[in-house]
Write an enzyme that holds these catalytic residues in place. Structure first.
Site, mmCIF file in Angstrom:
data_model
loop_
_atom_site.group_PDB
_atom_site.id
_atom_site.type_symbol
_atom_site.label_atom_id
_atom_site.label_comp_id
_atom_site.label_asym_id
_atom_site.label_seq_id
_atom_site.Cartn_x
_atom_site.Cartn_y
_atom_site.Cartn_z
ATOM 1 N N THR A 189 9.658 -37.918 -64.625
ATOM 2 C CA THR A 189 10.734 -38.825 -65.076
ATOM 3 C C THR A 189 10.085 -40.158 -65.461
ATOM 4 O O THR A 189 10.308 -41.172 -64.797
ATOM 5 C CB THR A 189 11.788 -39.035 -63.966
ATOM 6 O OG1 THR A 189 11.113 -39.358 -62.725
ATOM 7 C CG2 THR A 189 12.634 -37.810 -63.748
ATOM 8 N N CYS A 196 4.480 -44.045 -59.875
ATOM 9 C CA CYS A 196 5.828 -44.222 -59.320
ATOM 10 C C CYS A 196 6.325 -45.661 -59.346
ATOM 11 O O CYS A 196 7.343 -45.948 -59.976
ATOM 12 C CB CYS A 196 5.878 -43.681 -57.894
ATOM 13 S SG CYS A 196 5.716 -41.893 -57.842
HETATM 14 N N1 LIG Z 1 3.325 -38.429 -58.036
HETATM 15 C C1 LIG Z 1 3.851 -38.891 -56.919
HETATM 16 O O1 LIG Z 1 3.148 -39.421 -56.053
HETATM 17 C C2 LIG Z 1 5.332 -38.791 -56.674
HETATM 18 C C3 LIG Z 1 5.839 -39.033 -55.393
HETATM 19 C C4 LIG Z 1 7.204 -38.906 -55.188
HETATM 20 C C5 LIG Z 1 8.041 -38.581 -56.239
HETATM 21 N N2 LIG Z 1 7.525 -38.366 -57.479
HETATM 22 C C6 LIG Z 1 8.438 -37.980 -58.556
HETATM 23 O O2 LIG Z 1 8.311 -36.593 -58.776
HETATM 24 C C7 LIG Z 1 8.485 -36.275 -60.161
HETATM 25 C C8 LIG Z 1 7.281 -35.528 -60.686
HETATM 26 O O3 LIG Z 1 6.159 -36.380 -60.595
HETATM 27 P P1 LIG Z 1 4.669 -35.841 -60.776
HETATM 28 O O4 LIG Z 1 3.761 -36.971 -60.471
HETATM 29 O O5 LIG Z 1 4.512 -34.555 -60.039
HETATM 30 O O6 LIG Z 1 4.677 -35.544 -62.350
HETATM 31 P P2 LIG Z 1 3.618 -34.691 -63.205
HETATM 32 O O7 LIG Z 1 3.641 -35.249 -64.564
HETATM 33 O O8 LIG Z 1 2.317 -34.596 -62.449
HETATM 34 O O9 LIG Z 1 4.227 -33.214 -63.193
HETATM 35 C C9 LIG Z 1 5.383 -32.838 -63.895
HETATM 36 C C10 LIG Z 1 5.153 -31.428 -64.439
HETATM 37 O O10 LIG Z 1 6.377 -30.911 -64.941
HETATM 38 C C11 LIG Z 1 6.077 -30.056 -66.031
HETATM 39 N N3 LIG Z 1 7.320 -29.811 -66.782
HETATM 40 C C12 LIG Z 1 8.061 -30.673 -67.519
HETATM 41 N N4 LIG Z 1 9.148 -30.067 -68.008
HETATM 42 C C13 LIG Z 1 9.123 -28.780 -67.565
HETATM 43 C C14 LIG Z 1 9.987 -27.653 -67.708
HETATM 44 N N5 LIG Z 1 11.145 -27.727 -68.400
HETATM 45 N N6 LIG Z 1 9.628 -26.498 -67.131
HETATM 46 C C15 LIG Z 1 8.479 -26.413 -66.416
HETATM 47 N N7 LIG Z 1 7.643 -27.439 -66.234
HETATM 48 C C16 LIG Z 1 7.958 -28.611 -66.798
HETATM 49 C C17 LIG Z 1 5.001 -30.808 -66.773
HETATM 50 O O11 LIG Z 1 4.246 -29.970 -67.601
HETATM 51 C C18 LIG Z 1 4.171 -31.382 -65.603
HETATM 52 O O12 LIG Z 1 3.093 -30.524 -65.258
HETATM 53 C C19 LIG Z 1 8.731 -37.621 -60.849
HETATM 54 O O13 LIG Z 1 10.114 -37.839 -60.944
HETATM 55 C C20 LIG Z 1 8.130 -38.624 -59.885
HETATM 56 O O14 LIG Z 1 8.727 -39.885 -59.973
HETATM 57 C C21 LIG Z 1 6.195 -38.450 -57.713
#
Ligand SMILES: NC(=O)c1ccc[n+]([C@@H]2O[C@H](COP(=O)([O-])OP(=O)(O)OC[C@H]3O[C@@H](n4cnc5c(N)ncnc54)[C@H](O)[C@@H]3O)[C@@H](O)[C@H]2O)c1
Length: 437
Positions: A86, A263
């Protein structure tokens, strides 16, 4: 329980592997075919300590698998987690929910039997309502519950955070969905992790409130650090002094180059936008966003000042590129602003990071990547510690002094003591530590 995890990035992959480790059967789905191919091959698409072994063990036990298509995994699932990105939307800084809504549409098409759809991505208040609307519109026949379950893990300590969370937040008004969520997290009752069940909107907002509070704490101590430099005080001692007060707490009081990462920058911005849209602007967080933005580039000016006011034609060595240690994540890393600021001022930049080179390379230009800290420092006019990897905590300062062109150390994480560095012949600059303090 059978779980489909949609999105296998930093959150989805760690959550999926941990759920499998709890004994559930998990399919991690990602559209990025290269990530899934790597995972099927036993290679991790991200760097996270302990992840490779955890994934390998659960794959071996037959509880964890990887797919690019969600159809079968969703059809068979008791719960489908949405863990897609997001990011900030280009232009207005609001959370870009296009990946969440696209995932909801795809999930809807494959649902079969009662299924709980769980938003684990960080999403603005009301997103759960929209996910539910999308799915009910596409599949009026489907039996679903839509739950918010924000994730609080930290990169670099993600597995431990997931398995020993401070709390698990479940946002739902639906008793049947709550039962499924309790069953999924049941293995954690043993670790006495408190489960808080709230309304869906409350859970969504709580995640932003938590991140905005932590970002505020960091920004607060960074501004106190600037004041310390002007008034002859030491911010580390101030932080220690106030952190011992239980009402304040010692964590997140380390002065540094400003927060970055995947984040805090986007979440603070999204909260600001949500509050403005609802006619209740959150001025504190608006200020935090603006102070932090300016701070990252100000760090380049700090380096320039430590180099007698000019870095033109000089070689500046940076240690650490990722936004924090023990991750390869470069999203919104302060190093990016510092590099740009130094290059704009005419410096040649050389850098070393234990895990971040592959992710950093596409984001920077004309940066030489070194093999280790010493080859990075060789012949440099200044050494800047940007990220506090353990590998940088006990450097041989005499050796560095011998190989550098100028013994100038700018320590943006305060991991060395100024008097110690000076004993080894360095001119030392920390953050928030006045020379007289
Ligand atoms: N990274 C962190 O430390 C953290 C901690 C807490 C919350 N979050 C939240 O978690 C969410 C994900 O963060 P992240 O860091 O893992 O992101 P990221 O970019 O590492 O991973 C997201 C993944 O989703 C995949 N994706 C997108 N659309 C898709 C679909 N329709 N079908 C299948 N796969 C799809 C992308 O290819 C990507 O690999 C965000 O909202 C973030 O704010 C992240």
């Amino acid at each position: 329980m059978r779980i489909a995890m949609i999105g296998s990035g930093y959150v989805g992959l760690v959550s999926g592997a941990c759920f499998a480790d709890f004994g559930h059967t998990v399919v991690c789905v990602d559209k990025a075919a290269d990530k899934i191919a790597a995972l099927k091959d036993g290679r991790m698409p991200i760097y996270e300590p302990g992840l490779e072994a955890l994934v390998a063990e659960n794959v071996r036990q037959g509880r964890l698998s990887f797919e690019t298509e969600l159809r079968q995994a969703v059809a068979e699932a008791d719960a489908v987690f949405i863990a897609v990105g997001t990011p900030s939307r280009r232009g207005d800084g609001f959370a870009d929910l296009s990946y969440v809504y696209a995932a909801a549409r795809e999930i809807a098409a494959s649902l079969s039997g009662y299924t709980v759809i769980v938003t684990k991505s960080t999403v603005p208040v009301g997103t759960g309502d929209e996910v539910e609307r999308i799915i009910r519109e596409a599949r009026p026949d489907a039996e679903i519950g839509v739950v918010s379950n924000p994730e609080f893990l930290r990169e670099g300590a993600a597995i431990n955070d997931f398995k020993r969370p401070d709390r698990i937040l479940i946002g739902t008004e639906d008793g049947r969905a709550e039962e499924v969520m309790r069953e999924i997290y049941r293995p954690l009752y043993l670790n006495a992790a408190p489960i808080l069940v709230t309304g869906r909107r409350t859970a969504e907002l709580s995640k932003y409130a938590a991140n905005a509070f932590l970002a505020t704490k960091i920004t607060f101590i960074n501004e106190i650090a600037d004041l310390c430099e002007q008034v002859g005080a030491n911010v580390q001692e101030v932080a220690h002094g106030i952190g011992l007060d239980n009402r304040i707490g010692a964590k997140f009081l380390h002065a540094g180059p400003g927060y970055g990462g995947s984040c805090f920058p986007k979440d603070t911005l999204a909260l600001v936008k949500t509050a403005q849209d609802h006619g209740t602007p959150i001025r504190i967080v608006e200020t935090v966003v603006s102070v932090n933005d300016q701070r990252k580039r100000a760090m380049a000016r700090k380096v320039i000042q430590a180099c007698d006011g000019s870095v033109r034609g000089k070689t500046i060595a940076l240690l650490g590129l990722t936004f924090k240690p023990n991750t390869d994540d470069m999203r919104d890393a302060p190093s990016l602003s510092i590099i740009a600021g130094l290059q704009d001022a005419g410096a040649r930049v050389r850098a070393y990071d234990p895990e971040g080179h592959a992710q950093a390379a596409p984001l920077v230009e004309k940066v030489d990547f070194a093999e280790d800290a010493y080859s990075c420092a060789e012949g440099a006019d200044a050494l800047v510690i940007v990220t506090e990897w353990n590998a940088f905590r006990a450097l041989d300062l005499d050796r560095l002094n011998r190989i550098m062109a100028q013994p100038v150390l700018i320590d943006l994480r305060n991991i060395y003591r100024g008097d110690e560095a000076e004993r080894h012949g360095f001119r030392y600059t920390g953050v928030g530590i006045a020379e007289s303090a």
